[in-house]
Enzyme design. Sequence first.
Site, mmCIF file in Angstrom:
data_model
loop_
_atom_site.group_PDB
_atom_site.id
_atom_site.type_symbol
_atom_site.label_atom_id
_atom_site.label_comp_id
_atom_site.label_asym_id
_atom_site.label_seq_id
_atom_site.Cartn_x
_atom_site.Cartn_y
_atom_site.Cartn_z
ATOM 1 N N GLU A 163 0.841 -1.192 0.000
ATOM 2 C CA GLU A 163 0.000 0.000 0.000
ATOM 3 C C GLU A 163 0.886 1.256 0.000
ATOM 4 O O GLU A 163 1.835 1.301 0.763
ATOM 5 C CB GLU A 163 -0.926 0.046 1.220
ATOM 6 C CG GLU A 163 -1.969 1.134 1.084
ATOM 7 C CD GLU A 163 -2.967 1.198 2.255
ATOM 8 O OE1 GLU A 163 -2.716 0.586 3.302
ATOM 9 O OE2 GLU A 163 -3.984 1.872 2.093
ATOM 10 N N ALA A 296 1.725 -1.626 10.950
ATOM 11 C CA ALA A 296 1.181 -2.912 10.550
ATOM 12 C C ALA A 296 0.405 -2.702 9.261
ATOM 13 O O ALA A 296 0.013 -1.583 8.944
ATOM 14 C CB ALA A 296 0.256 -3.450 11.641
ATOM 15 N N MET A 297 0.217 -3.784 8.492
ATOM 16 C CA MET A 297 -0.454 -3.685 7.195
ATOM 17 C C MET A 297 -1.441 -4.820 7.044
ATOM 18 O O MET A 297 -1.096 -5.990 7.231
ATOM 19 C CB MET A 297 0.608 -3.693 6.082
ATOM 20 C CG MET A 297 0.025 -3.667 4.675
ATOM 21 S SD MET A 297 -0.917 -2.146 4.337
ATOM 22 C CE MET A 297 -2.141 -2.795 3.195
ATOM 23 N N GLU A 298 -2.678 -4.453 6.640
ATOM 24 C CA GLU A 298 -3.828 -5.353 6.700
ATOM 25 C C GLU A 298 -3.962 -6.305 5.525
ATOM 26 O O GLU A 298 -5.085 -6.670 5.163
ATOM 27 C CB GLU A 298 -5.099 -4.512 6.801
ATOM 28 C CG GLU A 298 -5.438 -3.683 5.540
ATOM 29 C CD GLU A 298 -4.948 -2.248 5.572
ATOM 30 O OE1 GLU A 298 -4.016 -1.959 6.339
ATOM 31 O OE2 GLU A 298 -5.495 -1.420 4.833
ATOM 32 N N ASN A 299 -2.864 -6.763 4.886
ATOM 33 C CA ASN A 299 -2.966 -7.706 3.766
ATOM 34 C C ASN A 299 -4.001 -8.777 4.104
ATOM 35 O O ASN A 299 -3.974 -9.364 5.182
ATOM 36 C CB ASN A 299 -1.614 -8.372 3.523
ATOM 37 C CG ASN A 299 -0.479 -7.383 3.572
ATOM 38 O OD1 ASN A 299 -0.423 -6.481 2.769
ATOM 39 N ND2 ASN A 299 0.389 -7.528 4.568
ATOM 40 N N HIS A 330 -7.409 -3.059 14.911
ATOM 41 C CA HIS A 330 -7.435 -2.166 13.733
ATOM 42 C C HIS A 330 -7.229 -2.980 12.446
ATOM 43 O O HIS A 330 -8.028 -2.891 11.513
ATOM 44 C CB HIS A 330 -6.335 -1.105 13.901
ATOM 45 C CG HIS A 330 -6.212 -0.152 12.756
ATOM 46 N ND1 HIS A 330 -6.600 1.167 12.830
ATOM 47 C CD2 HIS A 330 -5.733 -0.314 11.502
ATOM 48 C CE1 HIS A 330 -6.385 1.759 11.675
ATOM 49 N NE2 HIS A 330 -5.840 0.885 10.840
ATOM 50 N N GLU A 331 -6.179 -3.782 12.412
ATOM 51 C CA GLU A 331 -5.877 -4.524 11.178
ATOM 52 C C GLU A 331 -6.974 -5.544 10.868
ATOM 53 O O GLU A 331 -7.298 -5.785 9.700
ATOM 54 C CB GLU A 331 -4.527 -5.231 11.285
ATOM 55 C CG GLU A 331 -3.344 -4.314 11.549
ATOM 56 C CD GLU A 331 -3.256 -3.151 10.587
ATOM 57 O OE1 GLU A 331 -3.631 -3.314 9.416
ATOM 58 O OE2 GLU A 331 -2.835 -2.064 11.023
ATOM 59 N N HIS A 334 -9.900 -4.031 9.221
ATOM 60 C CA HIS A 334 -9.635 -3.841 7.794
ATOM 61 C C HIS A 334 -9.943 -5.098 6.971
ATOM 62 O O HIS A 334 -10.121 -4.994 5.753
ATOM 63 C CB HIS A 334 -8.153 -3.536 7.572
ATOM 64 C CG HIS A 334 -7.780 -2.097 7.710
ATOM 65 N ND1 HIS A 334 -8.489 -1.074 7.141
ATOM 66 C CD2 HIS A 334 -6.725 -1.510 8.322
ATOM 67 C CE1 HIS A 334 -7.879 0.075 7.417
ATOM 68 N NE2 HIS A 334 -6.809 -0.164 8.134
ATOM 69 N N GLU A 353 -9.332 3.868 6.812
ATOM 70 C CA GLU A 353 -8.524 4.139 8.010
ATOM 71 C C GLU A 353 -9.333 4.689 9.182
ATOM 72 O O GLU A 353 -9.141 4.274 10.317
ATOM 73 C CB GLU A 353 -7.379 5.087 7.667
ATOM 74 C CG GLU A 353 -6.389 4.495 6.672
ATOM 75 C CD GLU A 353 -5.819 3.147 7.110
ATOM 76 O OE1 GLU A 353 -5.917 2.817 8.305
ATOM 77 O OE2 GLU A 353 -5.295 2.421 6.251
HETATM 78 ZN ZN LIG Z 1 -5.244 1.011 8.864
#
Ligand SMILES: [Zn+2]
Length: 888
Positions: A163, A296-299, A330-331, A334, A353
């Site tokens: 992202e 962190a990233m919500e893949n 949060h993740e 998503h 977000e």
């Molecule tokens: Zn986020």
Amino acid sequence: MHSMHTRPIAVTLALALGAGAAAPAGAAAVAPFSFETAYGRLPKDVVPLDYSVAITPDAAARTLSGKETIHLDFRKAGSTIRFNSLNETLSDVRLDGKPVQSVVSSDEQQLTTLTLARAAPIGPHTLSFSYQGKIESGPRGLFAQPYVDPSGAKGMILSTKFESTDARRMFPCWDEPAFRATFELTATVPAEWAVISNMPVARRVVHAKTATTTFRRTPKMPTYLVEFTGGDMARITARSDGIELGVWAVRGQEQDGRVALANAQQILADYNDYFGFRYPLPKLDSIAVPGGFSGAMENWGAITYNDQLLLLTASSTIRNRQAVFSVQAHEMAHQWNGDLVTMGWWDDIWLNESFASWRAAKETDLRNPAWNWWEGEDEAKENAMSADARVTSHAIQQHVTDELQVTNAFDPSITYNKGQAVLRMLEAYLGPDVFRDGIRVFMRTHAYSNATSTDLWNALGKVSARDVGAIAAGWIEQPGFPLVSVTARCDAAGQRSITLAQQRFLLQGSDPAPSHWTVPLQIRSGAAGAPQALLLTAASQDAPAGRCGEPLSVNAGAIGYYRATYDPETLRQDAAAFGTLPHADRIALLDDEWALVQAGREPLTAFLALAALMGSDLDERCWNLITSALETVEHDLRGKPDHEAFEAYARSIVAPVSSALGWDARADETPGIQTLRRSVLADLGAWGDAPVIAEARKRFAAFVADRHAIAADDQAMVLGIVAQNADAAAFEQLHAVARSAANETELRRYYLALMQVREPALAAQAAQIALSPEIPPQANAARLRMVFRLEDRNPALAWTTLTGNVDALMLPQGRYAPLITAQYCPEIFWDAAPLDQVEGWVKAHVPAQMADNIARGMESARFKLARKAALSDAAALFLNDRHGAPAN
Ligand SMILES: [Zn+2]
């Protein structure tokens, strides 16, 4: 994505950012999502349906070779195909098995254009090619992350961070969120490596030294959510609602994911219920990446975390545990809002977000009632309101014309924190059940597809029978927020009525274009009364407001994203009843009063009078606000004759709390009380309280002999007090402690404490340490935070350290470096150098497109300088008056 949930200095390092952009004015209302009209650079006449991507990374050489087969739908007959690519060389490019006529790739445009020998007809076609690409050193695309494990052994993993626009760095693709497709990923890596992607493994073939793993095909999804991680990793697993949950970490650390695994089970069950749509993938992995990126990233199905936000050890604090839970919440939110339903274009990144931030706060509060989570989130809201009270602030929703600038040109305090606060305000107005039902309609209607803000308002409108879009527009489409002024009147029978008026609240300057909001007020009369909802729609409006003489709040529960100012008599009544008000109403009153003082609309004494009414009441958020206000005044008086007298005054305000709490935690205390104890002791230590400094030194001496002598939660406070008052010998001891940190959690804590040293020669040594190789590679991103920490007591030194080493300090920040440089550096270094010098340096170090961010950063810097002059004058007057008053 998510940012670290901690205090303001960490907020400035909120590096796990989403996207947004810089249009000078607010955007117009958007239409419901339609693929045809969704904004984007790529033509819509050729669309991908399914990708098979096979990669063979060479980690040592930082190169990658790949083969790709894409099933396309030609929606119009045509002879060109255009998609995104970056740093890739394509070969053997064929459509339906026949070589294409030409291949033109532009890294500047990040596009590849294929020209066919003959126009292809409408319908399905197959594109195939081989390519050579790059493995990145920073967190974008497919990147290599070196690390040193606790035993001192060196290792490296590969992971991805796509992202907003970096999937194209790993494989050529239609890298815009509206182009959803299915993906089948194959990777060939060393045979001993574990590999992880969005879906479970379908098959694995072992060769001599390598193994080829193919993962199952994904559901239809955008490119930016594709994930791959490989390395010497291991996992622990559990099941929840028929889904396999895993936590992955560098081998040997996977057991540190036990708390995260249990959290994930709880959160998944709650979200399956809330969203009314079961989590649709067969598994959900959480992957602890050592270093790499700060958030962190919500893949989808394979969430990546900086390992400090997922793993917990005996060295972890309650704040670490809170960060792990809230970032997971949060993740995982998503996985629905962002992954199952994706914004149509980056204009609406707030839909991802703000929603995930709000949902995470609600979940964290629900499952951890002792944490008083919403009270803590009030601090995030206040940070957003400070940013949003600038003339140069921007709307939550903004038009993005160039997605390559998406990440640079936005302000996370607006996209995440303002958006979260606005959603909470709307939820309170519509009612939580109605709001949830609207979200369920939104999910069902747009599952496996995309949506815009308008789609969300329509879903909420359908279940609430209200024009939600009309209420939301002012909050989403224009910058800022209102100051609601309240004037009360009494009738002969003692019934109170109020006149409400609104104007934009700014810390300085004036509203360039008069703004107006539809404000969902919550009005409480009397300390125990139930709040009444009222929609303020006009510029001025009358309403009944209980009985005269009762305390009054028009922001009951501190839920609203607006400020209130009361006529003097009503404010006097509220102050008289201050001790009996609900915590959140007191918080709203203190928040507003401090903001009004900073804006020059109320005298400093009005705020200090309220602060003095707290006595030994132990509400953490109220104290957090009061101490940070006192810290601001104390900071602004440094080097002036009244500084010492103000320190003594500030100590007297917090002394009752410190006396009530002492030094040691009791078993029945909430985390909030424990945090309050530490924060008050830290302030007393910073403000020269001799007994507190002596006790901190005593405890530190015991700690030097035995690392179990101070609880993990207390270490930062004790070491910070010792560092601020350190001589050369104490500094050497602190440095030795830092060098012997058992893990990265301790390492960050000890080195950050070291940066609080005041004595200039020792601070110069600390600056050298922050830059030295004794910090391991996975903690490289923390060096910048150390320099920011130095700024508090040694601003000029921190400034020369930053400017002299900017490339090395910013490299680990990846694509967020321009945002940090343009906007956060002026906010942090406002008193470190003359502002024209700061501005000149910033302009020389970021692209010209960052002008709006520079303007925001410089407006904050100028405001802080003006505030310093005003607050130090006001404090001098206050101390002078107080000197003549009887001692208290
Ligand atoms: Zn986020």
